[in-house]
Design a protein around this motif. Structure first.
Motif, short mmCIF file in Angstrom:
data_model
loop_
_atom_site.label_atom_id
_atom_site.label_comp_id
_atom_site.label_asym_id
_atom_site.label_seq_id
_atom_site.Cartn_x
_atom_site.Cartn_y
_atom_site.Cartn_z
N GLU A 1 5.81 53.20 25.57
CA GLU A 1 5.20 54.28 26.36
C GLU A 1 5.14 53.96 27.86
N ASN A 2 5.32 52.68 28.22
CA ASN A 2 5.34 52.28 29.63
C ASN A 2 6.76 52.12 30.17
N GLY A 3 7.76 52.44 29.36
CA GLY A 3 9.14 52.30 29.78
C GLY A 3 9.70 50.90 29.60
N GLN A 4 8.93 50.00 29.00
CA GLN A 4 9.32 48.60 28.81
C GLN A 4 10.24 48.46 27.59
N VAL A 5 11.36 47.75 27.74
CA VAL A 5 12.26 47.51 26.61
C VAL A 5 12.33 46.04 26.22
N VAL A 6 11.97 45.14 27.14
CA VAL A 6 12.09 43.70 26.85
C VAL A 6 11.09 42.92 27.69
N THR A 7 10.63 41.79 27.13
CA THR A 7 9.83 40.80 27.86
C THR A 7 10.56 39.47 27.74
N TRP A 8 10.94 38.91 28.89
CA TRP A 8 11.71 37.66 28.90
C TRP A 8 10.80 36.46 28.93
N GLY A 9 11.24 35.38 28.25
CA GLY A 9 10.50 34.12 28.22
C GLY A 9 11.35 33.00 28.77
N ASP A 10 11.07 31.79 28.27
CA ASP A 10 11.76 30.59 28.72
C ASP A 10 13.21 30.58 28.24
N HIS A 11 14.03 29.82 28.97
CA HIS A 11 15.41 29.63 28.53
C HIS A 11 15.44 28.74 27.29
N ALA B 1 17.80 34.04 27.03
CA ALA B 1 16.54 33.29 27.00
C ALA B 1 15.74 33.83 25.80
N TRP B 2 14.67 33.14 25.45
CA TRP B 2 13.75 33.67 24.45
C TRP B 2 13.23 35.01 24.98
N HIS B 3 13.09 36.00 24.09
CA HIS B 3 12.57 37.29 24.53
C HIS B 3 12.08 38.10 23.33
N THR B 4 11.36 39.17 23.64
CA THR B 4 10.86 40.09 22.62
C THR B 4 11.13 41.52 23.08
N HIS B 5 11.07 42.44 22.12
CA HIS B 5 11.21 43.87 22.39
C HIS B 5 10.03 44.59 21.76
N PRO B 6 9.31 45.41 22.52
CA PRO B 6 8.10 46.03 21.99
C PRO B 6 8.35 46.96 20.80
N ARG B 7 9.52 47.54 20.72
CA ARG B 7 9.84 48.45 19.60
C ARG B 7 11.03 47.93 18.78
N GLY B 8 11.30 46.64 18.89
CA GLY B 8 12.39 46.04 18.13
C GLY B 8 13.73 46.23 18.82
N GLN B 9 14.76 45.66 18.19
CA GLN B 9 16.11 45.73 18.73
C GLN B 9 17.11 45.70 17.58
N THR B 10 18.20 46.42 17.74
CA THR B 10 19.32 46.37 16.81
C THR B 10 20.54 45.83 17.55
N LEU B 11 21.20 44.87 16.94
CA LEU B 11 22.44 44.32 17.48
C LEU B 11 23.58 44.69 16.54
N TYR B 12 24.67 45.21 17.10
CA TYR B 12 25.89 45.48 16.34
C TYR B 12 26.98 44.60 16.94
N VAL B 13 27.46 43.63 16.17
CA VAL B 13 28.44 42.67 16.65
C VAL B 13 29.82 43.31 16.66
N THR B 14 30.48 43.26 17.83
CA THR B 14 31.79 43.90 17.99
C THR B 14 32.94 42.91 18.03
N ASP B 15 32.66 41.64 18.37
CA ASP B 15 33.75 40.69 18.54
C ASP B 15 33.21 39.27 18.51
N GLY B 16 34.02 38.34 18.02
CA GLY B 16 33.70 36.92 18.11
C GLY B 16 32.70 36.45 17.07
N ILE B 17 32.13 35.27 17.35
CA ILE B 17 31.16 34.66 16.45
C ILE B 17 29.97 34.21 17.29
N GLY B 18 28.77 34.49 16.81
CA GLY B 18 27.57 34.13 17.55
C GLY B 18 26.43 33.74 16.64
#
Length: 134
Positions: free
Chosen positions: A113-123, A50-67
């Motif tokens: 600082e609140n332990g939050q890693v992601v905020t989820w939104g709409d699909h 779904a649409w989402h955000t990360h308060p301190r950002g995010q890194t993705l490392y692609v291991t397989d396939g195409i996306g």
């Protein structure tokens, strides 16, 4: 040094977070030792977050396939094995497999600082996903 023995179970991604079938192997959750969390996430063809955000950002490392990684401004980036994507803090985005290929990545994010890693939104609707790929 802290060693954590593998023994976790593969989880099915919650319907509230994903469209389609997604499998998650959690690598580590933020704790008192480190605020970094990461997981190996496997998307079946057409599956996506779904649409989402990360308060301190995010890194993705692609291991397989195409996306794809998509932003609210309509930009979509194709991603392949070995690609690394950094998503800025609070940048609204989605990621997932192409319609006809599997895709897997390691997702790495830092808790705030609140332990939050992601905020989820709409699909991301099927129509929106298909429109954005044209």
């Amino acid at each position: 040094m802290k060693f954590t023995k593998s023994g976790g179970q593969t989880a099915i991604g919650p319907e509230a977070w994903f469209t389609g079938t997604v499998y998650i192997d959690y690598i580590r959750n933020p704790d008192e030792q480190s605020c970094v969390g990461c997981a190996h996430v496997r998307f079946t063809p057409g599956a996506r977050t779904a649409w989402h955000t990360h308060p301190r950002g995010q890194t993705l490392y692609v291991t397989d396939g195409i996306g794809y990684v998509g932003r609210r401004d309509g930009h979509i980036q194709e991603i392949r094995p070995g690609d690394v994507v950094y998503i800025e803090p609070n940048e609204e985005h989605w990621h997932g497999a192409t319609p006809d290929r599997f895709m897997a990545h390691v997702a790495i994010q830092e808790a705030d600082e609140n332990g939050q890693v992601v905020t989820w939104g709409d699909h991301v609707a099927d129509e929106e996903y298909e429109d954005r790929l044209r």
